[in-house]
Design an enzyme around this catalytic site. Structure first.
Site, PDB file in Angstrom:
ATOM      1  N   CYS C   6       0.841  -1.184   0.000  1.00  0.00           N
ATOM      2  CA  CYS C   6       0.000   0.000   0.000  1.00  0.00           C
ATOM      3  C   CYS C   6       0.886   1.247   0.000  1.00  0.00           C
ATOM      4  O   CYS C   6       2.109   1.148   0.153  1.00  0.00           O
ATOM      5  CB  CYS C   6      -0.929   0.036   1.214  1.00  0.00           C
ATOM      6  SG  CYS C   6      -0.049   0.293   2.776  1.00  0.00           S
ATOM      7  N   HIS C  75      -0.092   0.872  21.061  1.00  0.00           N
ATOM      8  CA  HIS C  75       1.246   1.405  20.764  1.00  0.00           C
ATOM      9  C   HIS C  75       1.200   2.150  19.438  1.00  0.00           C
ATOM     10  O   HIS C  75       1.735   3.252  19.298  1.00  0.00           O
ATOM     11  CB  HIS C  75       2.254   0.265  20.720  1.00  0.00           C
ATOM     12  CG  HIS C  75       3.584   0.647  20.119  1.00  0.00           C
ATOM     13  ND1 HIS C  75       4.591   1.230  20.865  1.00  0.00           N
ATOM     14  CD2 HIS C  75       4.067   0.540  18.853  1.00  0.00           C
ATOM     15  CE1 HIS C  75       5.630   1.473  20.080  1.00  0.00           C
ATOM     16  NE2 HIS C  75       5.342   1.066  18.856  1.00  0.00           N
ATOM     17  N   CYS C 167      -0.358 -56.090 -24.063  1.00  0.00           N
ATOM     18  CA  CYS C 167      -1.070 -55.666 -22.861  1.00  0.00           C
ATOM     19  C   CYS C 167      -0.102 -55.397 -21.710  1.00  0.00           C
ATOM     20  O   CYS C 167      -0.393 -54.568 -20.835  1.00  0.00           O
ATOM     21  CB  CYS C 167      -2.121 -56.693 -22.447  1.00  0.00           C
ATOM     22  SG  CYS C 167      -1.498 -58.384 -22.404  1.00  0.00           S
ATOM     23  N   HIS C 436      -2.929 -62.753 -20.008  1.00  0.00           N
ATOM     24  CA  HIS C 436      -3.333 -61.399 -20.369  1.00  0.00           C
ATOM     25  C   HIS C 436      -3.135 -60.498 -19.159  1.00  0.00           C
ATOM     26  O   HIS C 436      -3.403 -60.897 -18.028  1.00  0.00           O
ATOM     27  CB  HIS C 436      -4.813 -61.427 -20.788  1.00  0.00           C
ATOM     28  CG  HIS C 436      -5.347 -60.088 -21.153  1.00  0.00           C
ATOM     29  ND1 HIS C 436      -4.781 -59.274 -22.113  1.00  0.00           N
ATOM     30  CD2 HIS C 436      -6.424 -59.394 -20.684  1.00  0.00           C
ATOM     31  CE1 HIS C 436      -5.474 -58.162 -22.222  1.00  0.00           C
ATOM     32  NE2 HIS C 436      -6.473 -58.188 -21.367  1.00  0.00           N
TER      33      HIS C 436
END
Lengths: 304, 93, 486
Positions: C6, C75, C167, C436
């Site tokens: 800021c 403060h 596979c 497989h």
């Protein structure tokens, strides 16, 4: 009187602390206090993250706009897979371009094609024999082992692959690089009866850099598979070279001793239990080299 | 009483263990989904307001009590037990 | 991004620079040394009430610590010191803006201090969210659409064509694609290749695969280029007959590892073992072998890297039982005497294997296939495996720590977490001759899929755990967090 202590001494943190902590109730209270403090801290952390995201615009930036999911929705039907394809239909076929020979090949038959195309597998030894029988007197362009590292040297530039393609097209030239590719163009119908007796020293030397070379007991023919062919052992290959080559040739010493085993990491064994293969053929596994030996005599007391 | 707690608390800062316990608690709270819950609560609050007007203190005021309650018991027990044991076994630095 | 702080902070920085912040942070927020912690421990208490909290802050203008219960605000008002720093995270509060503000320069200071703090404490750096740089912000603004992985969409799923008994390859590819860290690596485009797209780099090919899997396309993929690359760089896998998925997995890791090295990832060392490539980071663990001489009790220890653990299957049982057998101390009989360097003679010994370092992904191979001169067979005994696995009992530290010191005081011990979660299973169906391979993969926690070549279907966790199991893949749990599927 209530003095505000806003500073502690090291003594406080040591001796006084030990005094306090002797009492288990104090320890219990302190633990609760500390937990609450830490818990609040962690909560604060999450809130700061959220707040930061909002104030800096980061959250909005990351979130963007959610894509429409409808088009990717998983199909929930017992007859279909998640994409909506019927599970009853056979494998859809397609064509792909073989990276080796650049011909279009049916996808479902690609693997057997590639095997032949790259000169591997059962039939390739016959094809390789033909190639050897019609070899040229071209000296080898390297003295080292045909290893996969040669391939790695290849891809530092595309020039090499161009050269290789050109060689492949001139079918009579023997490849001096490892790729025994595209040998299917050979027509020369020579017998595969090359024996070591008929070869010159140089021919023998060149040949044994390319192929396994072990003589089969029953057929008396040379094994024309690759120098790492699983049918024969390294000892057999070494013994053959000792017999066939002149003792001073480096090839007879170095063959097969430091093969780069691409089956395992450069220096790692897949633990001490070598796994056996589910394939029918008996595969030789190179003996795992334990390169990371650190010899210590006493039990370790902590991780390095 | 509170002086004792303060001393114990500062002692753990000195040994670095407060940070370690904080990190441990943070991991546990992420695993059990607490962090995501808190973020959801925050989202709800943010929706009610214009994003420019959200301050951290707003979030603290609205969320902290719920956050505390949402900490699962096993996590709390684990941390409490570890902190207590740790206090009792501290050695001289 | 709106992280330039800021006006008030800018003015302060213009006058005093960022040193005040740096100093406060390094001492009192993320203490970067023991000395700093001493200061923090002795002086970070509210100057007003003496408490260590709640939410202690440090004034940025002067030396003043106070809590958020009114004291720091007091403060600030009294002294007109408008900026103060929270000591938990180092965020700056601006009393004039009445909120915390974020300044990128200060955020960066904060992050580097956190790294130093973690080093000083002997713990790993806590995760902080990613902050995009200027270019990345522009890209995010320009490309607004976001694709999410969800259990209801096919994003991340693709079928794979069978190219003729391939596979085995399809299953391994599915496993790799669903390895979370690998996915993050490739989708984050971390591979910078040196081969200029020659088409010879396996890592590049895998990278393309990830793009395909997350593209949202639904047609099955053909892995012809991948197969060619692997057969080129792993010649021993020659041959078209059904191959072993396990061997293929190891060969693939090896080629990826070598190609990563050749591609030379940033912090590469020249040593042949353990480079820092992504493959090593994810898959490489350390296996410790302790050989104890029965005569003198001298221990000889070696540690070897491994990518997977092959386990004998001895009848029905559990994965944990297999691991227990694997890490059990074995007496090596009189036929297998070793040369003890202490005794300088051949002695009998016991040998024990334990896991010294666990990889992020732990791969287990159940040895279901036996080959001998007499017989070739497949062991189909059921071996149960859990969805969550704690590897602690099999670790070297655990086996050693029977009478070791209290773990609590050991910074590593506090965080020791050896929990692993199952994320992929490769199964072999059928006999030795005609088999497989299929794979189960986890897309998200609670969301499993069965991959049968080009067929991808939903699966339940139950189905996965009931399957036979040939290759099991576990991922370290704490590295990831995923939300539950309702």
């Amino acid at each position: 009187m209530n003095t505000i202590v806003s500073e502690l001494s090291m003594n406080d943190l040591n001796s006084k602390f030990f005094d306090i902590i002797q009492n288990e109730n104090n320890a219990e209270d302190a633990a609760n206090f500390i937990f609450d403090s830490v818990c609040e801290d962690v909560t604060l952390g999450v809130l700061f993250e959220v707040h930061h995201g909002i104030k800096t615009g980061l959250t909005e930036l990351l979130e963007g706009e959610k894509e429409d999911e409808e088009q990717f929705k998983i199909v929930n039907s017992p007859e279909c897979d998640v994409f909506g394809f019927s599970i009853l239909k056979k494998t859809p076929d397609a064509n792909c371009s073989c990276p080796n020979c650049e011909r279009p090949v049916s996808a479902t038959r690609f693997a057997p094609h590639l095997e032949k195309c790259m000169g591997m597998g059962r039939n390739s030894s016959r094809i390789a024999s033909r190639r050897i029988a019609s070899n040229s007197r071209e000296p080898t362009s390297y003295a080292g082992l045909p290893s996969d590292d040669e391939d790695d040297a290849d891809w530092s530039g595309t020039l090499h692959s161009e050269r290789r393609k050109r060689r492949m097209k001139s079918s009579n030239k023997r490849n001096s690089k490892i790729h025994k590719s595209n040998n299917g163009n050979h027509n020369s119908e020579n017998n595969d009866g090359a024996t070591y007796e008929t070869m010159s020293a140089n021919e023998k030397k060149n040949l044994l850099l390319q192929i396994c070379g072990v003589v089969s007991e029953h057929t008396k023919k040379l094994c024309t598979r690759s120098t790492r062919c699983p049918q024969h052992s390294e000892e057999q290959r070494r013994a053959l070279r000792n017999n066939v080559l002149e003792p001073s040739t480096p090839e007879s010493q170095s063959m097969g001793l430091t093969a780069d085993d691409a089956g395992s990491p450069p220096d790692s064994s897949p633990s001490s239990s070598c796994s056996s293969s589910s394939r029918k053929r008996d595969r030789h596994r190179a003996v795992p080299r334990t390169k990371n030996k650190r010899e210590k005599l006493s039990p370790l007391n902590g991780r390095d | 009483m509170t002086v004792n707690n303060t001393i114990a608390h500062q002692r753990l800062i000195l040994s670095g263990d407060r940070e370690r316990f904080k990190e441990l608690l943070r991991r546990r709270l992420i695993e059990c989904g607490w962090r995501d819950q808190i973020r959801m609560v925050c989202r709800e609050i943010v929706k009610e307001h214009d994003s420019n007007s959200i301050t951290l203190d707003m979030l603290v005021a609205r969320v902290t009590p719920r956050a505390r309650a949402l900490v699962p018991d096993p996590v709390k027990k684990e941390l409490l037990q570890k902190i207590k044991t740790h206090l009792l076994t501290q050695k001289n630095l | 991004m709106n992280d330039t702080g800021c006006l008030h902070l800018s003015n302060f920085k213009a006058a005093k620079g960022s040193s005040p912040y740096k100093i406060v942070h390094a001492f009192f927020v993320a203490s970067t040394s023991y000395e700093a912690r001493r200061y923090k421990a002795t002086s970070c208490l509210c100057f007003s009430c003496g408490q260590p909290g709640p939410r202690l802050h440090s004034c940025l203008h002067c030396i003043y610590f106070a809590c958020y219960g009114g004291h720091i605000q007091e403060h600030s008002k009294n002294k007109k010191h408008f900026l103060y720093v929270d000591l938990s995270y180092g965020n700056v509060f601006c009393a004039q803006c009445q909120d915390y503000i974020y300044d990128r320069e200060l955020t960066d200071i904060s992050r580097s201090n956190r790294v130093l703090e973690a080093k000083s404490l002997g713990i790993s750096v806590p995760y902080t969210p990613w902050l995009p740089n200027g270019n990345e912000v522009m890209a995010l603004k320009r490309l607004r659409k976001r694709r999410l992985i969800s259990p209801h969409t096919t994003i991340g799923l693709r079928g794979l064509q069978n190219l003729g008994s391939t596979c085995f390859m399809n299953c391994i590819v599915q496993t790799l694609i669903h390895t979370p860290l690998l996915r993050d690596y490739f989708l984050g485009e971390r591979h910078k290749c040196k081969t200029q797209g020659s088409g010879k780099c396996l890592v590049c090919e895998v990278s393309k695969l990830f793009q395909e899997f997350y593209s949202g396309a639904k047609t099955p993929l053909t892995l012809h280029r991948l197969l060619h690359l692997i057969w080129t760089h792993a010649r021993h896998l020659a041959g078209y007959e059904q191959q072993d998925a396990h061997e293929f997995f190891i060969a693939t890791l090896d080629v990826l590892h070598r190609h990563c090295m050749n591609g030379v990832e940033e912090t590469e060392k020249k040593e042949k073992d353990r480079c820092n490539c992504i493959i090593d980071q994810i898959f490489t663990g350390g296996l410790q072998s302790d050989v104890v001489c029965t005569s003198c009790s001298g221990v000889s220890t070696t540690i070897d890297p491994f990518w997977d653990i092959s386990l004998d299957v001895a009848g029905p049982g559990s994965l944990q039982a297999c691991l227990e057998r694997f890490t059990r101390a074995e007496h090596l009989g009189s036929a297998a005497k070793i040369k003890c360097s202490n005794c300088r003679a051949y002695r009998e010994s016991t040998k024990q294997l334990t896991l010294e370092t666990l990889p992020i992904v732990a791969s287990f191979h159940l040895k279901r296939f036996e080959h001998s001169s007499q017989i070739d067979r497949k062991i189909s005994a059921f071996v149960s495996f859990p969805a969550e696995l704690d590897m602690t009992p099999f670790m070297s530290t655990h086996r050693r720590a029977v009478d070791a010191a209290d773990n609590n005081n050991d910074p590593e011990g506090l965080f020791e977490d050896n929990r692993y979660s199952l994320f992929a299973v490769v199964n072999h169906l059928g006999s030795l001759d005609a088999g497989h391979y299929t794979a189960y993969v986890r897309q998200m926690k609670g969301s499993w899929f069965k991959c049968d070549d080009h067929m991808i279907t939903r699966a339940s966790l139950r189905e996965v755990l009931d399957s036979e199991g040939y290759l099991l893949f576990y991922h370290k749990t704490v590295l990831e967090y995923e939300c539950d599927v309702p």
